[in-house]
Design a protein around this motif. Structure first.
Motif, PDB file in Angstrom:
ATOM      1  N   GLN A  22       0.829  -1.196   0.000  1.00 15.05           N
ATOM      2  CA  GLN A  22       0.000   0.000   0.000  1.00 15.05           C
ATOM      3  C   GLN A  22       0.871   1.256   0.000  1.00 15.05           C
ATOM      4  N   ALA A  24       1.404   4.422   1.847  1.00 18.01           N
ATOM      5  CA  ALA A  24       1.058   5.069   3.111  1.00 18.01           C
ATOM      6  C   ALA A  24       1.706   6.447   3.232  1.00 18.01           C
ATOM      7  N   ASN A  77       7.538  -1.203   6.789  1.00 22.88           N
ATOM      8  CA  ASN A  77       7.488   0.090   6.087  1.00 22.88           C
ATOM      9  C   ASN A  77       8.866   0.473   5.573  1.00 22.88           C
ATOM     10  N   ARG A 127      -0.231   7.784   9.455  1.00 22.51           N
ATOM     11  CA  ARG A 127      -0.300   7.476   8.025  1.00 22.51           C
ATOM     12  C   ARG A 127      -0.342   5.960   7.818  1.00 22.51           C
ATOM     13  N   ILE A 128       0.424   5.240   8.627  1.00 22.83           N
ATOM     14  CA  ILE A 128       0.412   3.785   8.530  1.00 22.83           C
ATOM     15  C   ILE A 128      -0.961   3.247   8.905  1.00 22.83           C
ATOM     16  N   ALA A 131      -3.571   3.394   6.267  1.00 22.39           N
ATOM     17  CA  ALA A 131      -3.419   2.500   5.108  1.00 22.39           C
ATOM     18  C   ALA A 131      -3.728   1.047   5.441  1.00 22.39           C
TER      19      ALA A 131
END
Length: 405
Positions: A22, A24, A77, A127-128, A131
């Motif tokens: 994704q 993010a 991430n 932000r993580i 997502a």
């Protein structure tokens, strides 16, 4: 362009593993930078982590969680390492695990976090979190390629390997992906590497397998001599193939370990081939040492010499730089009359000086190649070791000077 590698091959699905990638916006715009890996219930997981004293928050949390529960999810991430962030960084790593666990319906300790990217900046957890719903909705066993691209930082290509083998007549699959390009001398594994198999493997046998594989693969590469704060290598066995459970006494266990080592070696070499600014893939083999330790001592001294690495970039057969590196490697009572230096099939040094049949043209022929073997025979024992490294180019300086820009 990496040396001898152009693009990610087709990666095989592993039964019991689903992935998603994704965007993010952890750091990057317009690309995926968040990966969720879902592991089937009953999967076993083994891992090896960095030995850097300033290990990142996700490394600390992943170790804690791995000791408590069998993992169900890996959360990865890129763009932010969450390293050098102290107690707030630990809170951020734990918060991201809890956010995924809440949505997935599992315990937070069943989520292992991994991060890679810039050191010293807080992880943008919000932000993580934003997502994660999309990540869970898009889980698929066919998303290995998307995941391999999403974990990249300064990598120029995604890196992955798949192979199959037979256990008790049953075909099992291994697929692995890795990221890494700079800050590479792992001293445990690599920047980030994930290998999954649908074989069933007993927990201690799985841990022994990955430790052995790492030692002869990810622990035998160097681009620049720097060990990251975030290095992690994970081996997952889902057992979904239906093959017999392997332990260290099973007759197929050595073949399984050999397959894990092959995947690890191929991934680790891809990292060197994609070393930041690399134009050469260099094998340094040291033979005839008293023991493994002194062979590695010589090999890394040669591989880390800026003078050797810049000569490789220039395709300059300046063999005196290799000779000097061997001489300063710190071996006690080194008999230089016994030392031989080779570039591929060309002997450069013998009997304490330049080999009588050596010519500059022969040395130049080898140095013009994209892939080079430097072989050093010490003449003092039976031990040998091999490592893989790259040259040092203008681009390496530019990439790292501009990394945070």
């Amino acid at each position: 362009m990496p040396v001898g590698y152009s693009e990610l091959p087709e990666l095989s699905a592993v039964a019991g593993v689903r992935l998603s990638a994704q965007a993010a916006q952890v750091r990057y715009e317009g690309r995926d930078d968040l990966v969720v890996m879902e592991l089937a219930e009953g999967s076993r997981c083994a891992a090896v982590f960095t030995r850097n004293a300033f290990c990142a928050a996700p490394v600390i949390v992943a170790r804690e969680h791995l000791a408590q529960h069998a993992p169900r999810y890996l959360l990865i991430n890129s763009g932010n390492a969450n390293a050098g962030t102290g107690a707030p960084g630990l809170d951020d790593a734990r918060r991201s695990c809890a956010a995924l666990a809440k949505r997935a319906g599992c315990d937070a300790a069943q989520v292992l976090p991994f991060s890679t990217g810039v050191i010293g900046e807080r992880l943008p957890v919000q932000r993580i979190e934003s997502a994660l719903d999309g990540a869970l909705a898009n889980l698929s066993e066919n998303n290995w390629s998307a995941a391999a691209h999403a974990i990249m930082t300064t990598d120029t290509v995604a890196k992955g390997v798949s192979l199959t083998l037979s256990i008790d007549g049953q075909t099992v699959t291994l697929t692995g992906m890795a990221k890494g390009s700079g800050m590479i001398r792992p001293d445990m594994a690599t920047m980030l590497a994930y290998i999954a198999t649908d074989a069933a493997v007993e927990s201690s046998a799985l841990q022994n397998c990955i430790q052995q594989a790492v030692e002869q693969s990810f622990n035998r590469i160097t681009v620049d001599g720097d060990t990251s704060t975030n290095d992690a290598c994970v081996l997952v066995a889902t057992g979904a193939s239906g093959a017999a459970v392997l332990d260290d006494a099973h007759p197929d266990y050595p073949a399984f370990c050999a397959a894990v080592s092959e995947v690890s070696t191929r991934l680790s070499q891809l990292i060197v081939r994609d070393g930041e600014g690399a134009t050469k893939f260099v094998t340094v083999r040291v033979e005839g040492g008293h023991d493994s330790a002194e062979c590695l001592q010589v090999a890394y001294t040669v591989a880390h010499s800026p003078l050797v690495k810049t000569a490789l970039f220039a395709s300059d057969p300046n063999w005196g730089r290799i000779l000097a590196a061997v001489g300063r490697a710190g071996l006690s009572q080194l008999d230089i009359e016994q030392v031989e230096l080779w570039l591929d099939d060309v002997c450069i040094v013998r009997d304490g000086g330049v080999a009588q049949d050596y010519t500059e043209a022969d040395g130049q022929r080898v140095m013009n190649q994209d892939e080079i073997l430097i072989r050093i025979a010490l003449g003092r024992g039976a031990a040998s070791e091999t490592i893989w490294t790259s040259d040092l180019s203008h681009d390496y300086v530019s990439i790292n000077a501009d990394y945070r820009s």
